[in-house]
Design a protein around this motif. Structure first.
Motif, mmCIF file in Angstrom:
data_model
loop_
_atom_site.group_PDB
_atom_site.id
_atom_site.type_symbol
_atom_site.label_atom_id
_atom_site.label_comp_id
_atom_site.label_asym_id
_atom_site.label_seq_id
_atom_site.Cartn_x
_atom_site.Cartn_y
_atom_site.Cartn_z
ATOM 1 N N GLY A 21 0.788 -1.230 0.000
ATOM 2 C CA GLY A 21 0.000 0.000 0.000
ATOM 3 C C GLY A 21 0.813 1.270 0.000
ATOM 4 O O GLY A 21 0.256 2.357 0.145
ATOM 5 N N ARG A 28 -0.994 -6.033 -10.530
ATOM 6 C CA ARG A 28 -2.023 -5.796 -9.531
ATOM 7 C C ARG A 28 -1.494 -5.257 -8.204
ATOM 8 O O ARG A 28 -2.244 -4.643 -7.441
ATOM 9 C CB ARG A 28 -2.838 -7.077 -9.285
ATOM 10 C CG ARG A 28 -3.579 -7.665 -10.507
ATOM 11 C CD ARG A 28 -4.413 -6.686 -11.289
ATOM 12 N NE ARG A 28 -3.649 -5.869 -12.231
ATOM 13 C CZ ARG A 28 -3.203 -6.265 -13.419
ATOM 14 N NH1 ARG A 28 -3.438 -7.476 -13.851
ATOM 15 N NH2 ARG A 28 -2.524 -5.441 -14.214
ATOM 16 N N ARG A 53 -1.734 -14.539 -6.178
ATOM 17 C CA ARG A 53 -1.894 -15.783 -6.938
ATOM 18 C C ARG A 53 -0.753 -16.771 -6.742
ATOM 19 O O ARG A 53 0.355 -16.381 -6.381
ATOM 20 C CB ARG A 53 -1.961 -15.421 -8.429
ATOM 21 C CG ARG A 53 -3.143 -14.581 -8.729
ATOM 22 C CD ARG A 53 -3.014 -13.808 -10.010
ATOM 23 N NE ARG A 53 -4.333 -13.335 -10.400
ATOM 24 C CZ ARG A 53 -4.916 -12.248 -9.886
ATOM 25 N NH1 ARG A 53 -4.274 -11.504 -9.020
ATOM 26 N NH2 ARG A 53 -6.134 -11.907 -10.259
ATOM 27 N N GLN A 55 -2.947 -22.310 -9.864
ATOM 28 C CA GLN A 55 -4.397 -22.080 -9.834
ATOM 29 C C GLN A 55 -4.716 -20.783 -10.556
ATOM 30 O O GLN A 55 -3.898 -19.862 -10.590
ATOM 31 C CB GLN A 55 -4.929 -22.015 -8.390
ATOM 32 C CG GLN A 55 -4.772 -23.306 -7.597
ATOM 33 C CD GLN A 55 -5.721 -24.425 -8.061
ATOM 34 O OE1 GLN A 55 -6.626 -24.214 -8.880
ATOM 35 N NE2 GLN A 55 -5.499 -25.625 -7.543
#
Ligand SMILES: Nc1nc2c(c(=O)[nH]1)N[C@H]1C(S)=C(S)[C@@H](COP(=O)(O)OP(=O)(O)OC[C@H]3O[C@@H](n4cnc5c(=O)[nH]c(N)nc54)[C@H](O)[C@@H]3O)O[C@H]1N2
Ligand SMILES: Nc1nc2c(c(=O)[nH]1)N[C@H]1C(S)=C(S)[C@@H](COP(=O)(O)OP(=O)(O)OC[C@H]3O[C@@H](n4cnc5c(=O)[nH]c(N)nc54)[C@H](O)[C@@H]3O)O[C@H]1N2
Ligand code: SF4
Ligand SMILES: [Mo]
Length: 729
Positions: free
Chosen positions: A219, A295, A620, A624
């Motif tokens: 952040g 991301r 992630r 998967q």
């Protein structure tokens, strides 16, 4: 079934690796190498290699399901299922008005499906209430890219440029796990003498490849980027001539950055001043350099400002819109790029046109043969739409997403979904979200239908049908056609993907994302076409003069050439060749200049405190994919990644008295999740990490904070405050 190999692309991520599908003895297909496709040159990750397992009728839906009086889902015929959906939607509309019907789409849907879904919402349902999971993905980068450059295409250059630049800063991106075949571009960069900087609170497999790893507190990327810009100015490394000629807004952005002293930035981020200085040196010394975000910095309640700050760094150093330099976002989903261009986003019409722009409405309404005034205005963003279910929005049609697992504050979203008067889901498997539906429709998937996707490079690609879907399964386009007819719209929803694409071409002609010069024939003949690609006589796209194609073989022209490379594949003699490289002459803004963002640091929506002292971030693992709806049905992938875990530093583990494998309860203001401890020095001691691929007790999104970025409406998946305790039996 076709008898020989069918060249196509992977169903999963935005790299859209090329693969061949070859008939298998059991009547299905197997994946074989397709070495000619330049992006991955035959390499695939485990997900791509095993993708045919999800085509098997053993793991998927092959009959529509409807909810019976006793509350269970039972198999039903297509006629009954479609009638029930049309009734459910019509009832909500009659009782509460058109905006009582919602539509939720996905960035995995092909361009044709995304286009048809947006059109269905606007002209069949007449609702403004449509959005999609891409809002959770790259919307902050898109907002920042649009603001700075006047256009949002994830990468403004092809990946083949990466190994030839001088330095790449990868911010909050872990391609070693999320796009494994792309790692070679970064390996080649280093082999060529370039340097790689990775910014990630974890020492990921990607960070292990880096020349410099900066591990900021989650952040705080905004402060980090501003601190680097401060040093760039302080050390006299700005490109004043470039700033004067090609940008606006520098004075304000500069003043904002100067307030971010290196020592202050060190305190916020935990990245030391010498490391900041080293990063500036590595970024500024070579001729060319790139910043790529994913991301990590984007999924924050200040994601747009954060990306803006990284773009500022590029602009101040003259590293955008120049050969081998620029800012790019690594888009995520298979059609993450195209999915955000063709109208399933709340504020948008096909071609990246704006719903609020009268000229855009007129153009698209004409293609759709409706009155422009009948088109609704912009609707709610994804989380806001999910949050409104059961109150304003009473019936929902969902296609291509599994929000019960993937939405922030997922327990609340699940409750909202349950409170709907009517929920219809079209999916290939019975996802956790489909399991809540009143009607579930079993649809065809990637290898069973033709369609186009647009990769992270902005490269439009043709996915080809390689085998027939199992009996009982229809396509999403057939579903929309049937539903439109039942709701009184007989024309305009063809079931042939090429017909839909040809309409999409007309709808996007003259738009920012102009596809009008792209045809299925061209896509079949070459390795994709980069948009914008206006039709021969059509209006030009935003960077008309950059008309080069990229090579299909990796051949390169001079890195210093002031124009883009132009090694043709030899087949695109018909019309505009597409636009591999954007902004070389001008940006897509009104005055052709890039705009600095005047941004300052602010804290996360939720910072640690006494009650919730630890930061949680999420992401992630390589084996998967997303909510796991598809990959959790593949044995090989489940063996590799069987379930959720909580990654934490040995020091934090010691404080908690946790040993490897101990069940850890992670508690946030939204809820509680339990998963085994995975202890590693590769993470900051103040931070824990959970992958979000699983439902149930270990669901990471039970914990996440739906605080939204004010511009992009992106939820803060990457930062929230939690406390941890070992669960003793
Ligand atoms: N195996 C696999 N591959 C995928 C997917 C998948 O689900 N599985 N999904 C696809 C999709 S849709 C997407 S969007 C992409 C995502 O691709 P990535 O963005 O590479 O994946 P993530 O793991 O979400 O996040 C990347 C990194 O951000 C770091 N991070 C966490 N918080 C912060 C922060 O505050 N700042 C910074 N700088 N970094 C932070 C995490 O530690 C993580 O290593 O992957 C695509 N590819
Ligand atoms: N905590 C946390 N949460 C996150 C993220 C994070 O980093 N952290 N990342 C976010 C990001 S970047 C993303 S992209 C989202 C993704 O999360 P989701 O939106 O849930 O994405 P998927 O799991 O890919 O869901 C796609 C669904 O569509 C189905 N499907 C596949 N192909 C088709 C098709 O052609 N037609 C139809 N009708 N259905 C199809 C699949 O079976 C699956 O059920 O998750 C977000 N959630
Ligand atoms: S990297 Fe992405 S596109 Fe390539 S095989 Fe893996 S999941 Fe598929
Ligand atoms: Mo994503």
């Amino acid at each position: 079934m076709e008898t020989s190999a069918t060249p196509t692309h992977c169903p999963y991520c935005a790299l859209q690796c090329g693969m061949n599908l070859t008939p298998a003895p059991d009547g299905g297909v197997e994946v074989t190498e397709r070495a000619d496709f330049p992006v991955n040159r035959g390499a695939l990750c485990g997900k791509g290699r095993t993708a045919p397992a999800v085509l098997s009728s053993r793991v998927r839906l092959t009959s529509p399901l409807v909810r019976s009086r006793d509350g269970a889902l039972r198999p039903a015929g297509w006629g009954e299922a479609l009638d029930r959906i049309a009734e459910g939607l019509a009832r909500a509309r009659v009782a509460h008005g058109p905006d009582a019907c919602g539509v939720f789409g996905g960035g995995g849907l092909t361009n044709e499906k995304a286009y048809a879904l947006g059109k269905f919402a606007r002209i069949v349902l007449g609702t403004s209430q449509i959005d999609y999971n891409g809002r959770f993905c790259m919307s902050s980068a898109a907002a920042a890219g649009n603001a700075a450059f006047g256009l949002d295409r994830g990468l403004p250059f092809p990946l083949e440029d990466v190994p030839r630049t001088g330095c790449v800063i990868l911010v909050g991106a872990n391609p070693a796990e999320t796009m494994p075949p792309s790692l070679r571009y970064f390996t080649e960069l280093r082999e060529n003498g370039g340097t790689l900087i990775v910014v990630d609170p974890r020492r990921t497999k990607t960070a292990e490849q880096a020349d410099l790893h900066l591990a900021p507190r989650p952040g705080t990327d905004l402060a980090l980027a501003l601190g680097l810009l401060h040093l760039v100015v302080a050390e006299g490394r700005t490109d004043e001539d470039y700033i004067r000629r090609r940008t606006t807004g520098w004075e304000e952005a500069r003043a904002a950055a100067m307030a971010h002293w290196p020592e202050y930035v060190e305190r916020i981020t935990g990245v030391s001043v010498p490391q900041l200085r080293q990063a500036v040196r590595m970024f500024c010394e070579p001729e060319s350099a790139m910043v790529l975000t994913a991301r990590g910095p984007e999924q924050q309640s200040k994601g747009t400002d954060t990306v803006g700050a990284w773009i500022n760094l590029c602009l101040a150093t003259g590293r955008a819109g120049r050969p081998l330099s620029g800012y790019g976002c690594l888009t995520g989903q298979g059609n993450g790029q195209g999915g955000r261009e063709h109208g399933q986003k709340a504020d948008q019409l096909p071609g990246y046109r704006k719903l609020t722009d009268p000229e855009a409405r007129r153009h698209v309404a004409e293609v759709w043969d409706v009155d422009p005034d009948s088109l609704p205005g912009p609707g709610r963003s994804a989380y806001e739409l999910l949050d409104a279910l059961g109150t304003d929005v009473r019936a929902l049609l969902l296609m291509g997403s599994n929000p019960v697992v993937s939405a922030p504050r997922a327990a609340h979203v699940e409750e909202r979904l349950r409170s709907l008067d009517f929920l219809a889901v079209s999916d290939v498997v019975l996802s956790e979200t489909a399991a809540l539906a009143d009607v579930v429709l079993p649809v065809a998937q990637w290898a069973e239908e033709t369609g186009t996707t647009t990769s992270l490079e902005g490269r439009v690609l043709l996915r080809r049908r390689a085998l027939a879907p199992p009996p009982g399964v229809r396509t999403d386009l057939e579903v929309l056609h049937e539903l439109a007819a039942r709701l009184g719209v007989e024309k305009g929803f063809p079931t042939d993907p090429e017909e839909v694409f040809d309409e999409l071409r007309r709808a996007t002609a003259g738009a920012p994302a102009d596809y009008s010069g792209i045809t299925y024939r061209r896509l079949a003949e070459q390795h994709g076409v980069f948009w914008p690609c206006p039709s021969e006589n059509g209006p030009a796209g935003p960077t008309e003069s950059d008309t080069a194609t990229v090579t299909g073989t990796g051949t390169r022209t001079d890195a210093d050439a002031d124009t883009s490379t132009s090694t043709s594949t030899g087949t695109d003699t018909d019309g505009h060749p597409g636009t591999p490289r954007l902004f070389l002459d001008r940006f897509a803004t009104g005055d052709g200049r890039a705009r600095f963002a005047p941004v300052s640091y602010r804290a996360a929506a939720e910072e640690p405190d006494e009650e919730y002292p630890v930061l949680l971030t999420t992401g992630r693992v390589v084996a998967q994919y997303q909510s796991g709806a598809q990959t959790r049905r593949v044995d090989e992938l489940n063996t590799a990644a069987p379930g959720p875990f909580v990654e934490l530093h040995p020091r934090l583990a010691a404080r908690l008295g946790a040993a490897e494998g101990d069940p850890l309860a992670v508690v946030s203001r939204r809820g509680r999740a339990v998963a085994p401890a995975r202890i590693t020095t590769a993470i900051r001691p103040d931070t824990v990490f959970m992958p979000f691929h699983w439902p149930g007790e270990g669901r990471a999104n039970t914990l996440t904070n739906p605080a939204l970025d004010p511009t992009s409406r992106m939820p803060e998946f990457k930062v929230c405050a939690v406390r941890l305790e070992v669960v003793r039996p």
